[in-house]
Design a protein around this motif. Sequence first.
Motif, PDB file in Angstrom:
ATOM      1  N   PHE A   1      -9.240   4.565  -1.296  1.00 33.58           N
ATOM      2  CA  PHE A   1      -8.365   4.890  -0.170  1.00 33.58           C
ATOM      3  C   PHE A   1      -8.695   4.034   1.050  1.00 33.58           C
ATOM      4  O   PHE A   1      -7.803   3.719   1.850  1.00 33.58           O
ATOM      5  CB  PHE A   1      -8.479   6.379   0.175  1.00 33.58           C
ATOM      6  N   ASP A   2      -9.963   3.632   1.191  1.00 34.55           N
ATOM      7  CA  ASP A   2     -10.302   2.747   2.301  1.00 34.55           C
ATOM      8  C   ASP A   2      -9.587   1.406   2.148  1.00 34.55           C
ATOM      9  O   ASP A   2      -9.164   0.796   3.145  1.00 34.55           O
ATOM     10  CB  ASP A   2     -11.804   2.553   2.406  1.00 34.55           C
TER      11      ASP A   2
ATOM     12  N   ALA B   1      -0.562  -0.296  -3.650  1.00 33.84           N
ATOM     13  CA  ALA B   1      -0.914   0.035  -2.269  1.00 33.84           C
ATOM     14  C   ALA B   1      -2.257  -0.560  -1.859  1.00 33.84           C
ATOM     15  O   ALA B   1      -2.502  -0.768  -0.663  1.00 33.84           O
ATOM     16  CB  ALA B   1      -0.948   1.553  -2.091  1.00 33.84           C
ATOM     17  N   GLU B   2      -3.143  -0.842  -2.831  1.00 36.35           N
ATOM     18  CA  GLU B   2      -4.447  -1.405  -2.518  1.00 36.35           C
ATOM     19  C   GLU B   2      -4.411  -2.927  -2.401  1.00 36.35           C
ATOM     20  O   GLU B   2      -5.423  -3.545  -2.047  1.00 36.35           O
ATOM     21  CB  GLU B   2      -5.462  -0.985  -3.578  1.00 36.35           C
ATOM     22  N   CYS B   3      -3.259  -3.524  -2.682  1.00 29.52           N
ATOM     23  CA  CYS B   3      -3.116  -4.981  -2.584  1.00 29.52           C
ATOM     24  C   CYS B   3      -1.642  -5.284  -2.325  1.00 29.52           C
ATOM     25  O   CYS B   3      -0.931  -5.773  -3.203  1.00 29.52           O
ATOM     26  CB  CYS B   3      -3.610  -5.651  -3.865  1.00 29.52           C
ATOM     27  N   LEU B   4      -1.186  -4.996  -1.120  1.00 26.62           N
ATOM     28  CA  LEU B   4       0.236  -5.083  -0.807  1.00 26.62           C
ATOM     29  C   LEU B   4       0.719  -6.532  -0.825  1.00 26.62           C
ATOM     30  O   LEU B   4       0.119  -7.388  -0.164  1.00 26.62           O
ATOM     31  CB  LEU B   4       0.515  -4.473   0.570  1.00 26.62           C
TER      32      LEU B   4
ATOM     33  N   LYS C   1      -6.993  -0.343   4.782  1.00 27.11           N
ATOM     34  CA  LYS C   1      -7.203  -1.727   5.226  1.00 27.11           C
ATOM     35  C   LYS C   1      -5.942  -2.556   5.033  1.00 27.11           C
ATOM     36  O   LYS C   1      -5.542  -3.331   5.928  1.00 27.11           O
ATOM     37  CB  LYS C   1      -8.370  -2.335   4.455  1.00 27.11           C
ATOM     38  N   GLU C   2      -5.287  -2.395   3.883  1.00 29.70           N
ATOM     39  CA  GLU C   2      -4.051  -3.122   3.620  1.00 29.70           C
ATOM     40  C   GLU C   2      -2.929  -2.682   4.565  1.00 29.70           C
ATOM     41  O   GLU C   2      -2.137  -3.497   5.052  1.00 29.70           O
ATOM     42  CB  GLU C   2      -3.618  -2.916   2.169  1.00 29.70           C
TER      43      GLU C   2
ATOM     44  N   ASN D   1       1.218  -8.333   9.528  1.00 25.42           N
ATOM     45  CA  ASN D   1       2.061  -7.990  10.689  1.00 25.42           C
ATOM     46  C   ASN D   1       3.554  -8.077  10.376  1.00 25.42           C
ATOM     47  O   ASN D   1       4.335  -8.633  11.150  1.00 25.42           O
ATOM     48  CB  ASN D   1       1.739  -8.918  11.880  1.00 25.42           C
ATOM     49  N   SER D   2       3.950  -7.523   9.233  1.00 28.08           N
ATOM     50  CA  SER D   2       5.338  -7.685   8.801  1.00 28.08           C
ATOM     51  C   SER D   2       6.146  -6.393   8.798  1.00 28.08           C
ATOM     52  O   SER D   2       7.352  -6.429   8.563  1.00 28.08           O
ATOM     53  CB  SER D   2       5.379  -8.297   7.391  1.00 28.08           C
ATOM     54  N   CYS D   3       5.500  -5.234   9.081  1.00 26.09           N
ATOM     55  CA  CYS D   3       6.210  -3.954   9.048  1.00 26.09           C
ATOM     56  C   CYS D   3       5.886  -3.126  10.294  1.00 26.09           C
ATOM     57  O   CYS D   3       4.821  -3.272  10.894  1.00 26.09           O
ATOM     58  CB  CYS D   3       5.827  -3.147   7.800  1.00 26.09           C
TER      59      CYS D   3
END
Length: 266
Positions: A128-129, A103-106, A133-134, A111-113
């Motif tokens: 969590f920040d 989750a920290e580096c998707l 951001k991701e 702009n894909s979801c």
Amino acid sequence: MTDLSVGNLPDKRLVAVSFSRAAASYDSVAELQRAVGHELIGRLPPDVSPGRWLDVGSGTGYFSRVLGQQFAGSEGVALDIAQGMLTYARPLGGAQHFIAGDAECLPLQDNSCDLIFSSLALQWCEHFDGVLKEARRVLRPGGVLAFASLCVGTLSELRDSWQAVDGQVHVNRFRSFAAYQQRCADSGFQVLSLQTQPHVLHYPQVRHLTHELKALGAHNLNPGRPEGLTGRARLQGLMAAYEHFRQPQGLPATYQVVYGILENPR
């Protein structure tokens, strides 16, 4: 979309291994996870109609399948850090894509979801920040991040009982609700709602709770945790201390759940 291997995430290797091992047993003891995830789905804005959704921390794929049914015709992506969970979930369907990732580096494009859904996974993320951001990067304008996580106060009865026995770290630590509030306020998201709600489960004996945590893969993963087997004397001390919390329904285990609905500015 490229896969991220668990090996790229040394700070989460224990989490990935633990949940991979728990894939086959997870659904049999996931009462809390079901209740929280369905509560989160009920909190989605009524006008949400994603062309593509992402289930972060998809686990055995239960909620990927729920989302696939609720948003029929949309494209679904199930993402989890635990390869064993993805292997278990993939034959059951629900999503079109099953990806190992963090989750920290998707591992998705900007702009894909239109919707990111994450139920009881983000508590394992140290930054969590970075998660927020991701999420902002991956969501389209107007897209929604819906998450349920855990905060301070979770398993307080178990923590206090262990504290009375030996003072060591036996229960996973979680960030405070104030930290969630601050991170969300600073994220650039529009915060549609952010609140805590306690969920209390009851058990006949302590061993039923500890067995469930192990079957979920959510047993103690903290640095500083005791190594090796727990001695009989300490276990008896734990059981005696926990008895002070007993209620007519049984021994309570409280989970402090954070529910957040955030919108990416249009």
